[in-house]
Design an enzyme around this catalytic site. Sequence first.
Site, PDB file in Angstrom:
ATOM      1  N   GLY A  50      -6.931  23.188 -23.960  1.00 37.89           N
ATOM      2  CA  GLY A  50      -6.065  22.191 -24.591  1.00 37.89           C
ATOM      3  C   GLY A  50      -5.400  21.350 -23.515  1.00 37.89           C
ATOM      4  O   GLY A  50      -5.904  20.282 -23.156  1.00 37.89           O
ATOM      5  N   ILE A  65      -9.729  18.685 -34.230  1.00 37.50           N
ATOM      6  CA  ILE A  65     -10.196  17.303 -34.237  1.00 37.50           C
ATOM      7  C   ILE A  65      -9.698  16.574 -35.494  1.00 37.50           C
ATOM      8  O   ILE A  65     -10.048  16.915 -36.623  1.00 37.50           O
ATOM      9  CB  ILE A  65     -11.736  17.237 -34.109  1.00 37.50           C
ATOM     10  CG1 ILE A  65     -12.180  18.040 -32.870  1.00 37.50           C
ATOM     11  CG2 ILE A  65     -12.204  15.774 -34.029  1.00 37.50           C
ATOM     12  CD1 ILE A  65     -11.426  17.729 -31.568  1.00 37.50           C
ATOM     13  N   GLU A 111      -2.038  14.547 -28.185  1.00 37.30           N
ATOM     14  CA  GLU A 111      -2.348  13.621 -27.072  1.00 37.30           C
ATOM     15  C   GLU A 111      -1.647  14.087 -25.790  1.00 37.30           C
ATOM     16  O   GLU A 111      -1.178  13.282 -24.985  1.00 37.30           O
ATOM     17  CB  GLU A 111      -2.080  12.165 -27.439  1.00 37.30           C
ATOM     18  CG  GLU A 111      -3.105  11.698 -28.469  1.00 37.30           C
ATOM     19  CD  GLU A 111      -3.530  10.255 -28.401  1.00 37.30           C
ATOM     20  OE1 GLU A 111      -3.465   9.644 -27.328  1.00 37.30           O
ATOM     21  OE2 GLU A 111      -3.970   9.751 -29.450  1.00 37.30           O
TER      22      GLU A 111
HETATM   23  N1  CAA Z   1      -7.321   7.328 -15.247  1.00 41.19           N
HETATM   24  C1  CAA Z   1      -8.531   7.397 -14.650  1.00 41.19           C
HETATM   25  N2  CAA Z   1      -9.034   8.525 -14.137  1.00 41.19           N
HETATM   26  C2  CAA Z   1      -8.285   9.645 -14.216  1.00 41.19           C
HETATM   27  C3  CAA Z   1      -7.008   9.654 -14.795  1.00 41.19           C
HETATM   28  C4  CAA Z   1      -6.521   8.427 -15.338  1.00 41.19           C
HETATM   29  N3  CAA Z   1      -5.322   8.336 -15.942  1.00 41.19           N
HETATM   30  N4  CAA Z   1      -6.510  10.890 -14.726  1.00 41.19           N
HETATM   31  C5  CAA Z   1      -7.448  11.644 -14.117  1.00 41.19           C
HETATM   32  N5  CAA Z   1      -8.531  10.888 -13.814  1.00 41.19           N
HETATM   33  C6  CAA Z   1      -9.787  11.339 -13.160  1.00 41.19           C
HETATM   34  C7  CAA Z   1      -9.776  11.102 -11.687  1.00 41.19           C
HETATM   35  O1  CAA Z   1     -11.090  10.834 -11.273  1.00 41.19           O
HETATM   36  C8  CAA Z   1      -9.346  12.434 -11.150  1.00 41.19           C
HETATM   37  O2  CAA Z   1      -9.803  12.657  -9.869  1.00 41.19           O
HETATM   38  P1  CAA Z   1      -8.944  12.098  -8.605  1.00 41.19           P
HETATM   39  O3  CAA Z   1      -7.553  12.590  -8.773  1.00 41.19           O
HETATM   40  O4  CAA Z   1      -9.656  12.700  -7.451  1.00 41.19           O
HETATM   41  O5  CAA Z   1      -9.043  10.623  -8.663  1.00 41.19           O
HETATM   42  C9  CAA Z   1      -9.992  13.414 -12.101  1.00 41.19           C
HETATM   43  O6  CAA Z   1      -9.961  12.740 -13.361  1.00 41.19           O
HETATM   44  C10 CAA Z   1      -9.276  14.729 -12.222  1.00 41.19           C
HETATM   45  O7  CAA Z   1      -7.906  14.475 -12.485  1.00 41.19           O
HETATM   46  P2  CAA Z   1      -6.778  15.597 -12.340  1.00 41.19           P
HETATM   47  O8  CAA Z   1      -6.967  16.331 -11.044  1.00 41.19           O
HETATM   48  O9  CAA Z   1      -5.469  14.946 -12.586  1.00 41.19           O
HETATM   49  O10 CAA Z   1      -7.190  16.591 -13.525  1.00 41.19           O
HETATM   50  P3  CAA Z   1      -6.468  17.894 -14.049  1.00 41.19           P
HETATM   51  O11 CAA Z   1      -7.503  18.898 -14.362  1.00 41.19           O
HETATM   52  O12 CAA Z   1      -5.330  18.280 -13.155  1.00 41.19           O
HETATM   53  O13 CAA Z   1      -5.879  17.419 -15.485  1.00 41.19           O
HETATM   54  C11 CAA Z   1      -4.255  16.473 -16.988  1.00 41.19           C
HETATM   55  C12 CAA Z   1      -4.998  16.393 -15.649  1.00 41.19           C
HETATM   56  C13 CAA Z   1      -3.383  15.235 -17.021  1.00 41.19           C
HETATM   57  C14 CAA Z   1      -3.382  17.692 -17.110  1.00 41.19           C
HETATM   58  C15 CAA Z   1      -5.286  16.417 -18.146  1.00 41.19           C
HETATM   59  O14 CAA Z   1      -6.009  17.630 -18.235  1.00 41.19           O
HETATM   60  C16 CAA Z   1      -4.647  16.137 -19.491  1.00 41.19           C
HETATM   61  O15 CAA Z   1      -4.390  14.984 -19.821  1.00 41.19           O
HETATM   62  N6  CAA Z   1      -4.366  17.195 -20.302  1.00 41.19           N
HETATM   63  C17 CAA Z   1      -3.871  17.004 -21.636  1.00 41.19           C
HETATM   64  C18 CAA Z   1      -5.020  16.818 -22.589  1.00 41.19           C
HETATM   65  C19 CAA Z   1      -4.696  15.878 -23.708  1.00 41.19           C
HETATM   66  O16 CAA Z   1      -3.879  14.979 -23.601  1.00 41.19           O
HETATM   67  N7  CAA Z   1      -5.399  16.046 -24.810  1.00 41.19           N
HETATM   68  C20 CAA Z   1      -5.272  15.156 -25.909  1.00 41.19           C
HETATM   69  C21 CAA Z   1      -6.368  15.411 -26.898  1.00 41.19           C
HETATM   70  S1  CAA Z   1      -6.486  14.094 -28.081  1.00 41.19           S
HETATM   71  C22 CAA Z   1      -5.325  14.386 -29.252  1.00 41.19           C
HETATM   72  O17 CAA Z   1      -4.487  15.209 -29.127  1.00 41.19           O
HETATM   73  C23 CAA Z   1      -5.530  13.492 -30.460  1.00 41.19           C
HETATM   74  C24 CAA Z   1      -4.472  13.325 -31.395  1.00 41.19           C
HETATM   75  O18 CAA Z   1      -3.421  13.776 -31.179  1.00 41.19           O
HETATM   76  C25 CAA Z   1      -4.589  12.571 -32.611  1.00 41.19           C
HETATM   77  P1  FAD Z   2      -1.824  24.978 -24.584  1.00 41.96           P
HETATM   78  O1  FAD Z   2      -2.493  24.121 -23.570  1.00 41.96           O
HETATM   79  O2  FAD Z   2      -2.322  26.370 -24.771  1.00 41.96           O
HETATM   80  O3  FAD Z   2      -0.273  24.999 -24.269  1.00 41.96           O
HETATM   81  C1  FAD Z   2       0.623  26.059 -24.647  1.00 41.96           C
HETATM   82  C2  FAD Z   2       2.000  25.755 -24.041  1.00 41.96           C
HETATM   83  O4  FAD Z   2       1.910  25.793 -22.608  1.00 41.96           O
HETATM   84  C3  FAD Z   2       2.515  24.352 -24.406  1.00 41.96           C
HETATM   85  O5  FAD Z   2       3.893  24.369 -24.597  1.00 41.96           O
HETATM   86  C4  FAD Z   2       2.173  23.547 -23.151  1.00 41.96           C
HETATM   87  O6  FAD Z   2       3.016  22.413 -22.982  1.00 41.96           O
HETATM   88  C5  FAD Z   2       2.419  24.590 -22.046  1.00 41.96           C
HETATM   89  N1  FAD Z   2       1.691  24.250 -20.816  1.00 41.96           N
HETATM   90  C6  FAD Z   2       0.337  24.278 -20.624  1.00 41.96           C
HETATM   91  N2  FAD Z   2       0.048  23.884 -19.385  1.00 41.96           N
HETATM   92  C7  FAD Z   2       1.225  23.599 -18.777  1.00 41.96           C
HETATM   93  C8  FAD Z   2       1.606  23.123 -17.478  1.00 41.96           C
HETATM   94  N3  FAD Z   2       0.687  22.846 -16.546  1.00 41.96           N
HETATM   95  N4  FAD Z   2       2.924  22.957 -17.201  1.00 41.96           N
HETATM   96  C9  FAD Z   2       3.860  23.222 -18.155  1.00 41.96           C
HETATM   97  N5  FAD Z   2       3.576  23.643 -19.401  1.00 41.96           N
HETATM   98  C10 FAD Z   2       2.271  23.825 -19.701  1.00 41.96           C
HETATM   99  N6  FAD Z   2      -7.422  17.172 -29.607  1.00 41.96           N
HETATM  100  C11 FAD Z   2      -8.495  16.354 -29.572  1.00 41.96           C
HETATM  101  O7  FAD Z   2      -9.283  16.384 -28.640  1.00 41.96           O
HETATM  102  N7  FAD Z   2      -8.724  15.467 -30.584  1.00 41.96           N
HETATM  103  C12 FAD Z   2      -7.902  15.367 -31.657  1.00 41.96           C
HETATM  104  O8  FAD Z   2      -8.149  14.550 -32.541  1.00 41.96           O
HETATM  105  C13 FAD Z   2      -6.761  16.222 -31.719  1.00 41.96           C
HETATM  106  N8  FAD Z   2      -5.934  16.198 -32.795  1.00 41.96           N
HETATM  107  C14 FAD Z   2      -4.965  17.152 -32.928  1.00 41.96           C
HETATM  108  C15 FAD Z   2      -4.246  17.260 -34.129  1.00 41.96           C
HETATM  109  C16 FAD Z   2      -3.331  18.275 -34.314  1.00 41.96           C
HETATM  110  C17 FAD Z   2      -2.604  18.413 -35.602  1.00 41.96           C
HETATM  111  C18 FAD Z   2      -3.105  19.219 -33.266  1.00 41.96           C
HETATM  112  C19 FAD Z   2      -2.150  20.365 -33.446  1.00 41.96           C
HETATM  113  C20 FAD Z   2      -3.781  19.092 -32.082  1.00 41.96           C
HETATM  114  C21 FAD Z   2      -4.711  18.068 -31.891  1.00 41.96           C
HETATM  115  N9  FAD Z   2      -5.470  17.980 -30.716  1.00 41.96           N
HETATM  116  C22 FAD Z   2      -6.554  17.138 -30.654  1.00 41.96           C
HETATM  117  C23 FAD Z   2      -5.270  18.948 -29.639  1.00 41.96           C
HETATM  118  C24 FAD Z   2      -4.007  18.726 -28.825  1.00 41.96           C
HETATM  119  O9  FAD Z   2      -4.163  17.659 -27.948  1.00 41.96           O
HETATM  120  C25 FAD Z   2      -3.697  20.048 -28.094  1.00 41.96           C
HETATM  121  O10 FAD Z   2      -3.224  20.956 -29.072  1.00 41.96           O
HETATM  122  C26 FAD Z   2      -2.688  19.865 -26.996  1.00 41.96           C
HETATM  123  O11 FAD Z   2      -3.223  19.080 -25.946  1.00 41.96           O
HETATM  124  C27 FAD Z   2      -2.194  21.204 -26.437  1.00 41.96           C
HETATM  125  O12 FAD Z   2      -3.233  22.094 -26.170  1.00 41.96           O
HETATM  126  P2  FAD Z   2      -3.133  23.617 -26.722  1.00 41.96           P
HETATM  127  O13 FAD Z   2      -2.850  23.521 -28.171  1.00 41.96           O
HETATM  128  O14 FAD Z   2      -4.353  24.343 -26.290  1.00 41.96           O
HETATM  129  O15 FAD Z   2      -1.855  24.230 -25.997  1.00 41.96           O
END
Ligand code: CAA
Ligand code: FAD
Length: 384
Positions: free
Chosen positions: A135, A161, A369
């Site tokens: 995540g 998703i 996100e």
């Molecule tokens: N723009 C372009 N390239 C990027 C970038 C950015 N903002 N961030 C990273 N990269 C690329 C770079 O190539 C980078 O390498 P360099 O640093 O050497 O340039 C490479 O990716 C690796 O980056 P990191 O070392 O920063 O990667 P990391 O493993 O430490 O992870 C993180 C970074 C920010 C924690 C990332 O894992 C992250 O964003 N985690 C959260 C996931 C998330 O937001 N999920 C959302 C799912 S969608 C959703 O939730 C939908 C919904 O709600 C409706």
């Molecule tokens: P975890 O990563 O297991 O986190 C658990 C706890 O640990 C959290 O409090 C977190 O903040 C904390 N934590 C983890 N790492 C660190 C760190 N390095 N430092 C400090 N604290 C940390 N994903 C998609 O790809 N597409 C979608 O359309 C989408 N829609 C979603 C809709 C809903 C309703 C939900 C609940 C989730 C959705 N997500 C989607 C996934 C969402 O982006 C993840 O749930 C979110 O990124 C967190 O991941 P996780 O649930 O595995 O929590």
Amino acid sequence: GAADFDLYRPAEEHELLRESVRALAEAKIAPHAAEVDEQGRFPQEALDALVASDLHAVHVPESYGGGGADALATVIVIEEVARVCASSSLIPAVNKLGSMPVLLSGSEELKARYLAPLARGEAMFSYALSEPDAGSDAGGMKTRAVRDGDGWVLNGVKRWITNAGVSEYYTVMAVTDPDKRTRGGISAFVVEKGDEGVSFGAPEKKLGIKGSPTREVYLDNVRIPGDRLIGEEGTGFATAMRTLDHTRITIAAQALGIAQGALDYAKGYVAERKQFGRPVGDFQGVQFMLADMAMKLEAARQLTYAAAARSERGDADLTFFGAAAKCYASDAAMEITTDAVQLLGGYGYTRDYPVERMMRDAKITQIYEGTNQIQRVVMARNLP
Ligand code: CAA
Ligand code: FAD
């Protein structure tokens, strides 16, 4: 244009858009919001109304048949839909999220093929990054894509998703080189709902946004042609991260809308509700709460619009601003909706009033996100 954004204030055309979306949302979406939440069903009326008004995917450029809305206009659409129904606001928001990888990195051919049906309202687009064990650490994904002749074979499980099962198209991030992982080992693909081997899990039972389907996506030997690769092999993680830079702003917009809905409701309520022989809104203790709510909301809005301006211009500090807007606006929305429940007293705690739904819906904006802890990781690595 970009100049309008410099004022951190929407121009007249943006305000006209807000008025028309608000009218549509109040007439066609608000009447179903409580029932959609109660029954945990997809807000079909909202989708129909948004498609009829071309508001379901406003961000798609005109060259692909879309409305060509800029980042601020897209924010305003999401805000106004979320003000009445947070679940419904995930229609325009996730259509942007799912299609942004194609817009940012896809070939002309992919853009024409997948953005036109999205713009016409014939297909929705989802974004599949997260997995059961990946995540926050998105780069820890296990889903694999292996070359097979001219095409690819995908295997894995995507979790959480949004709009899974409803969307026709899915941007799927998968490992193509396990040794390189986030630095060149992950690729992005378009997968279609109808591809053989694609199936969906049961809808999650959630605290809020109950009308927005959240399901697992199973990829079981899904064979897709080579032209479904988005951009170059190995660029998928960067594309996924660049996408989030732009779309965390849409979650900030959702948070603003939920908070505005709660503030508007509470403001109206305290003017009517009488205790001690006068409206409770006459008490300074209540007025100060409303003042704080409005102050936090406006601060969050300014930051979100500043981030939208950076998204539109493609500024170098977008990564910081996108994360900051999402983090700040979602925290503000949680506080404001919690205070709105407080201002309605016992009535606020019941389903007879909309503010408890808004408080439950606000919570997700601090989680998805990227959690707000992860936003702080992103901000700290990208300080302006
Ligand atoms: N723009 C372009 N390239 C990027 C970038 C950015 N903002 N961030 C990273 N990269 C690329 C770079 O190539 C980078 O390498 P360099 O640093 O050497 O340039 C490479 O990716 C690796 O980056 P990191 O070392 O920063 O990667 P990391 O493993 O430490 O992870 C993180 C970074 C920010 C924690 C990332 O894992 C992250 O964003 N985690 C959260 C996931 C998330 O937001 N999920 C959302 C799912 S969608 C959703 O939730 C939908 C919904 O709600 C409706
Ligand atoms: P975890 O990563 O297991 O986190 C658990 C706890 O640990 C959290 O409090 C977190 O903040 C904390 N934590 C983890 N790492 C660190 C760190 N390095 N430092 C400090 N604290 C940390 N994903 C998609 O790809 N597409 C979608 O359309 C989408 N829609 C979603 C809709 C809903 C309703 C939900 C609940 C989730 C959705 N997500 C989607 C996934 C969402 O982006 C993840 O749930 C979110 O990124 C967190 O991941 P996780 O649930 O595995 O929590």
